[in-house]
Design a protein around this motif. Structure first.
Motif, PDB file in Angstrom:
ATOM      1  N   HIS A  82     -16.834  -4.267  17.039  1.00 24.28           N
ATOM      2  CA  HIS A  82     -16.989  -3.154  16.104  1.00 24.28           C
ATOM      3  C   HIS A  82     -18.159  -3.400  15.153  1.00 24.28           C
ATOM      4  CE1 HIS A  82     -13.576  -0.741  17.264  1.00 24.28           C
ATOM      5  NE2 HIS A  82     -12.735  -1.764  17.133  1.00 24.28           N
ATOM      6  N   ARG A  83     -18.287  -4.628  14.654  1.00 22.25           N
ATOM      7  CA  ARG A  83     -19.340  -4.910  13.675  1.00 22.25           C
ATOM      8  C   ARG A  83     -20.721  -4.774  14.297  1.00 22.25           C
ATOM      9  NH1 ARG A  83     -17.457  -9.992   9.916  1.00 22.25           N
ATOM     10  NH2 ARG A  83     -19.395  -9.432   8.867  1.00 22.25           N
ATOM     11  N   LYS A  84     -20.861  -5.151  15.542  1.00 24.60           N
ATOM     12  CA  LYS A  84     -22.157  -5.021  16.213  1.00 24.60           C
ATOM     13  C   LYS A  84     -22.549  -3.550  16.327  1.00 24.60           C
ATOM     14  CE  LYS A  84     -22.186  -9.293  18.936  1.00 24.60           C
ATOM     15  NZ  LYS A  84     -22.083  -9.891  20.296  1.00 24.60           N
ATOM     16  N   LYS A  85     -21.586  -2.709  16.639  1.00 23.70           N
ATOM     17  CA  LYS A  85     -21.883  -1.278  16.759  1.00 23.70           C
ATOM     18  C   LYS A  85     -22.283  -0.688  15.406  1.00 23.70           C
ATOM     19  CE  LYS A  85     -18.994  -0.442  20.813  1.00 23.70           C
ATOM     20  NZ  LYS A  85     -17.781   0.204  21.351  1.00 23.70           N
ATOM     21  N   VAL A  86     -21.566  -1.088  14.355  1.00 15.93           N
ATOM     22  CA  VAL A  86     -21.912  -0.608  13.020  1.00 15.93           C
ATOM     23  C   VAL A  86     -23.304  -1.098  12.630  1.00 15.93           C
ATOM     24  CG1 VAL A  86     -21.336  -0.720  10.565  1.00 15.93           C
ATOM     25  CG2 VAL A  86     -19.520  -0.417  12.258  1.00 15.93           C
ATOM     26  N   GLY A 106     -22.403  -5.300   9.500  1.00 17.64           N
ATOM     27  CA  GLY A 106     -21.504  -4.459  10.278  1.00 17.64           C
ATOM     28  C   GLY A 106     -20.185  -4.166   9.598  1.00 17.64           C
ATOM     29  N   GLY A 107     -20.145  -4.302   8.277  1.00 20.11           N
ATOM     30  CA  GLY A 107     -18.887  -4.149   7.551  1.00 20.11           C
ATOM     31  C   GLY A 107     -18.641  -2.742   7.034  1.00 20.11           C
ATOM     32  N   LEU A 159     -18.530   4.751  15.054  1.00 14.31           N
ATOM     33  CA  LEU A 159     -18.415   4.470  13.622  1.00 14.31           C
ATOM     34  C   LEU A 159     -17.007   4.742  13.114  1.00 14.31           C
ATOM     35  CD1 LEU A 159     -21.799   5.989  12.390  1.00 14.31           C
ATOM     36  CD2 LEU A 159     -21.167   3.566  12.392  1.00 14.31           C
ATOM     37  N   GLU A 160     -16.398   5.813  13.584  1.00 17.39           N
ATOM     38  CA  GLU A 160     -15.041   6.140  13.144  1.00 17.39           C
ATOM     39  C   GLU A 160     -14.050   5.077  13.609  1.00 17.39           C
ATOM     40  OE1 GLU A 160     -11.937   9.919  13.080  1.00 17.39           O
ATOM     41  OE2 GLU A 160     -13.806  10.043  14.220  1.00 17.39           O
ATOM     42  N   ASN A 161     -14.167   4.661  14.884  1.00 16.44           N
ATOM     43  CA  ASN A 161     -13.275   3.622  15.401  1.00 16.44           C
ATOM     44  C   ASN A 161     -13.466   2.322  14.641  1.00 16.44           C
ATOM     45  OD1 ASN A 161     -12.267   5.390  17.306  1.00 16.44           O
ATOM     46  ND2 ASN A 161     -13.678   4.737  18.906  1.00 16.44           N
TER      47      ASN A 161
END
Length: 990
Positions: free
Chosen positions: A446-450, A343-344, A392-394
């Motif tokens: 955020h990493r989970k979404k990525v 998720g990086g 992704l942008e956030n």
């Protein structure tokens, strides 16, 4: 000296800032520097100082060592000032201009970099600059250091070994410079606070230096220069480093020459370039040296990066790269690395780059460098849902901001989260969180979404395909592991109606020269795809014919197996391919000829839902807006793909039953109109760039129109229709154009028309746009290609034949000047509404119809007049035989010419259906007669459309359409009286 506002920050931050402040004050005293100016600063300066020094020991230390930097920054302190406007010190090239010694150059570069970094980090941590402003400023700083350092080295080495020169004819002896390509975040213009800079060096031509007693080869000159430039930037001195330089992305990596010439670079990427190098080259950008030559090099390497076709090989390469990185992360225990870990940052970049490599060859909007800009493109162009790109942008913004906070602390290249509690608390505070746990919770969200979006991108497709057992069964057949009887029985068991033919075709493919010559990777893709194809095709109602229609596509892409990979990666696309090929061999042929259309199968929603007229025009406008105005080849390819893609959508919708006949013709007509509008625009730009504006029309709109006749004018286009066009203009006589190359107005518009025809008819890798027929212009093939409106009106009034007035019934302007369109409409109305001798008109209409029948109708049945014409074994030509399409068209044209002087509304429309409605409304046709002609016309055209999609001519058996044919013949006799009454027959199938 005022006290610092430390009440709202953690104790460890308070202690740290206090320590640095005391050191700063002491250094000021030691250097006899006054601090009184600080007391007069606005109150907002002091919280910013605490925030910045609390988040960056590096900045605090630099300010302590160089108290004048803080004083200079403070004296002009404006919290709203943009980073991009900061230029309080001379440029680096100015500073280096008078320095001869290498050690002093290195010192100057490092001090320049430190000074700029203090400014940049200050505004970043104090939230006085956006993330994009910060990364842009860092990129500009790196470029300035690279370019200034390069030019110092060039001057230094030219004095020693001479100047490297060009050798090619016409440029001999001219100095040549090195090209410095920035890769990665430098190339993207998104450098981070303590980033390595990835560089590639190149130079235009081989040769040797001139101007000194000792000469060396150009390559040796630039290798020595490159080594020195790396040292100027990378070497660790008492002042630290300027930028860590990484050259491993060059051809052949660390084992390759430091600098190659352009030809060697191009040859390397053409012959040996690997998938990961395509990912890397996406961001390549000229950052130093010869900028113009650098752009030429980028253009030469572009075909390696961006393929002309949709390239799903990027997905597989992405999987392999991610797996390699993941193994390395686990091996080194770096799961908490916000760049390389799950998720990086790298996963966001991979998602964007995958879309660039897959679609970038066709969509130039994806050829940008910036991740932020590309995420907007992915949303705006429909590659990703808006919600996904926002997430992704956030996430990317959060991760990059966190990366800056990590690196600002000590000016170190790190993306690892701290394990020390004090450092964790400091980082959380710098990021604006109350504690470490809150920061970690936000980060994980955020990493989970990525990770989710990345996994969707690289998900293995095998689960969505046939079972392993079924694939194994077909793998054995494809690989030739079954004897002939076993293979035949397997095909029979799965309902292949022509098992021997199918087996023979598969063996021909497997043993053919093209397959034997394939490279290993391509052969692996073919061997993966064929069992999937066989396992999927058995679900069609006619597996044999469907497979036989798909195999030409497979054979056509054996040298471009990325298309096979597209189908492997997208099972739904394979299903749609089989569905369309089963329904229509015409569609199968089109996709086989232009496999780039497989991209359209990826979005089932749009495949079966063609856009309306306004959306079509807007879509083409946006696509062409992304093509450089002077790139005529790409403009032509864009037009061709647009037409092919949308015609495919219409055909798919028709075979799926979601579009009725009238809508099919509407869409095909709208596509042609959108294309013609832009072809005129492109041609006009081309002519104006060479000849300026027509004489006597400076500052006014160019009065030129494209008049459509026939099916295009009648909004009745079919899939294979050509375009009947006439060009008309209005401009002063005996005037010359205004450009540097003057030509007469008549020649000007002749060139414009010729250019339009060239764009429409030229054969390119994507075929031609349309066949164009210009024979309906005044005087036909012997007449001028382009006429003035006055000459056109005079011809129609005095010289045109009746059949030409018949054609004018179905004529309308489809592109060009609104003012000239109004004039044409006036001419058309005046010509068509003349009072005519009815008997003479009938004779001329009948005469022309008989000529057409004699040449084009079915000979065996006397054009459908004989009794045998109605039998099942006979043929009925839908268009040309008695009672067919042309009879209906001629009757409509006759009635308009005969009666429009009484009823002007007959001139409103150019399509037969609406003209028939006007004839009924005016009382010239009985309702039952008008309805019969409308229904017969639609039925014939619908049948003709279906026949085209089956690759058949417009002929049906004689037992079809009895009722319609009899009714049309009867009305023809009633109106024109030249045909005997039809023989009574039982109605056939309609």
């Amino acid at each position: 000296m005022r006290s610092l506002p430390l009440n709202d920050c953690p104790q460890e931050i308070s202690s740290l800032v206090t320590f640095y402040w005391e050191q700063f004050v002491q250094n000021c005293r030691d250097n006899n520097t006054t601090c009184n100016d600080l007391d007069r600063l606005p109150d907002s300066f002091w919280p910013d100082l605490v925030t910045v020094w609390g988040g960056s020991s590096y900045v605090a230390q630099q300010c302590c060592h160089h108290s004048d930097w803080l004083l200079a920054l403070a004296s002009e302190y404006d919290p709203q000032r943009q980073i991009s406007t900061i230029s309080v010190i001379p440029t680096l090239s100015t500073i280096l201009a008078d320095i001869e010694r290498e050690d002093l150059v290195m010192e100057a570069i490092r001090q320049f970099r430190h000074r700029k970094m203090v400014d940049i980090i200050w505004r970043d941590l104090a939230k006085k600059a956006s993330l994009v402003e910060t990364t842009t400023a860092l990129t500009r700083l790196a470029e300035e250091c690279i370019d200034a350092g390069y030019h110092w080295c060039y001057q230094h080495f030219s004095k020693q070994w001479g100047t490297p020169v060009l050798q090619q004819t016409g440029q001999q002896g001219q100095p040549q410079h090195m090209v410095i390509l920035g890769m990665g975040k430098l190339g993207a213009g998104e450098l981070n606070l303590s980033s390595d800079i990835d560089l590639i060096f190149a130079y235009p031509q081989a040769g040797q230096t001139e101007g000194q007693q000792k000469v060396i080869s150009n390559q040796e000159f630039f290798i020595r220069l490159g080594q020195k430039l790396i040292s100027l930037l990378d070497a660790n001195t008492k002042d630290g480093f300027a930028f860590r330089v990484d050259m491993r992305l060059r051809p052949y990596g660390q084992s390759g020459a430091l600098v190659l010439n352009f030809d060697a670079m191009e040859q390397y990427y053409q012959d040996q370039g690997r998938d990961w190098e395509r990912f890397a080259m996406i961001k390549a950008r000229v950052v130093g040296g010869d900028k113009k030559a650098g752009e030429d090099l980028i253009a030469r390497l572009k075909p390696f990066v961006f393929r002309r076709y949709v390239d799903f090989s990027a997905i597989n390469a992405l999987r392999e790269m991610k797996q390699m990185i993941s193994r390395e992360v686990v091996r080194k225990g770096r799961q908490h690395n916000i760049k390389l870990g799950p998720g990086g940052i790298r996963e966001v970049e991979f998602i964007v780059q995958a879309f660039q490599l897959i679609h970038g060859g066709r969509d130039s909007a994806l050829q940008q460098k910036s991740v932020f800009k590309l995420l907007n493109v992915l949303a705006g162009q429909g590659y990703l849902p808006l919600a996904a790109t926002e997430e992704l942008e956030n996430a990317y913004h959060f991760l990059r901001t966190l990366e800056h906070a990590l690196q600002a602390w000590a000016d170190q290249q790190t993306q690892d989260l701290p394990t020390n509690k004090t450092q964790q608390d400091r980082l959380a505070w710098s990021m604006g969180f109350v504690d470490w746990d809150s920061l970690v919770k936000a980060l994980e969200k955020h990493r989970k979404k990525v990770s989710y979006h990345f996994s969707q991108m690289v998900a293995e497709p095998t689960e969505e395909h046939a079972s392993d057992e079924a694939l194994s069964c077909w793998q054995s057949l494809w690989q030739g592991q079954l004897n002939e009887d076993e293979a035949i029985h397997q095909l029979i068991d799965h309902h292949f109606q022509q098992p021997e033919t199918i087996l023979q075709r598969l063996q021909q493919l497997a043993n053919g020269k093209s397959v034997r010559m394939m490279q290993r990777k391509g052969r692996q893709r073919l061997d993966t795809f064929m069992p999937m194809l066989l396992a999927a095709v058995i679900h069609q109602s006619d597996p044999s014919n469907t497979l036989l229609r798909v195999l030409p596509l497979v054979e056509g892409v054996l040298r471009r197996t990325a298309y096979l990979l597209l189908l492997i990666e997208n099972p739904e696309a394979l299903q749609q391919l089989l569905k369309l090929c089963a329904a229509s061999p015409w569609i199968a042929n089109i996709i086989a000829r232009y496999p780039v259309l497989l991209d359209e199968l990826l979005d089932v929603g749009s495949l079966y839902s063609p856009p309306d007229k306004e959306t079509l025009a807007d879509e083409l406008r946006q696509q062409l807006a992304r093509v450089p105005e002077d790139d005529i080849e790409l403009q032509m390819e864009t037009l061709r793909y647009f037409r092919m893609a949308h015609v495919l959508r219409v055909a798919a919708s028709e075979v799926a039953g979601t579009l009725p006949l009238m809508k099919v013709s509407d869409y095909l007509t709208w596509i042609a109109e959108a294309v013609l509008e832009h072809v005129l625009f492109i041609a006009l730009h081309y002519v104006q760039s060479r000849y300026g504006l027509p004489g006597g029309m400076e500052g006014e709109q160019v009065e030129f129109i494209v008049i459509a006749y026939g099916k295009l004018a009648g909004i009745e286009l079919s899939y294979g229709s050509d375009l009947d066009l006439v060009f008309v203009y209005n401009a002063p006589h005996n005037k010359a154009s205004s450009g540097p190359k003057e030509i007469d107005n008549s020649l000007y518009f002749m060139r414009l028309g010729q250019r339009m025809i060239h764009i429409l008819t030229a054969q390119t890798p994507s075929g031609q746009l349309y066949d164009v027929d210009m024979r309906l212009r005044p005087s036909g093939a012997s007449g001028l290609l382009v006429s003035t409106i006055n000459a056109y009106a005079e011809y129609q009034a005095d010289k045109a034949w009746t059949w030409e007035h018949q054609a004018l019934v179905r004529a309308r302007v489809v592109a060009g000047s609104p003012q000239l369109t109004d004039q044409f409409n006036g001419v058309r109305a005046q010509v068509l509404s003349q009072t005519r001798d009815q008997e003479k008109l009938k004779e001329e209409v009948i005469s022309m119809r008989n000529k057409m029948r004699n040449n084009l109708a079915t000979k065996e049945t006397n054009g459908g007049r004989s009794d045998s014409a109605w039998l099942p074994e006979a043929k009925f030509n839908l268009k040309h035989d008695y009672g067919g399409i042309v009879d209906i068209e001629f009757m409509v044209q006759y009635m308009v010419l005969a009666w429009s002087h009484q009823y002007s509304d007959l001139l409103t429309y150019t399509d037969n259906i609406r003209i028939l409605e006007e004839l009924e409304k005016a009382g010239f046709l009985a309702p039952e007669s008008a309805n019969l002609l409308r229904e017969a016309y639609k039925a014939y055209r619908s049948a003709a459309h279906r026949l085209v999609l089956q690759n058949q001519s417009g002929v049906v058996t004689g037992d079809f359409f009895h009722e319609y044919r009899q009714g049309v013949i009867a009305l023809w006799q009633q109106l024109l009286g030249d045909t005997p009454s039809p023989v009574a027959h039982e109605s056939g199938a309609d």
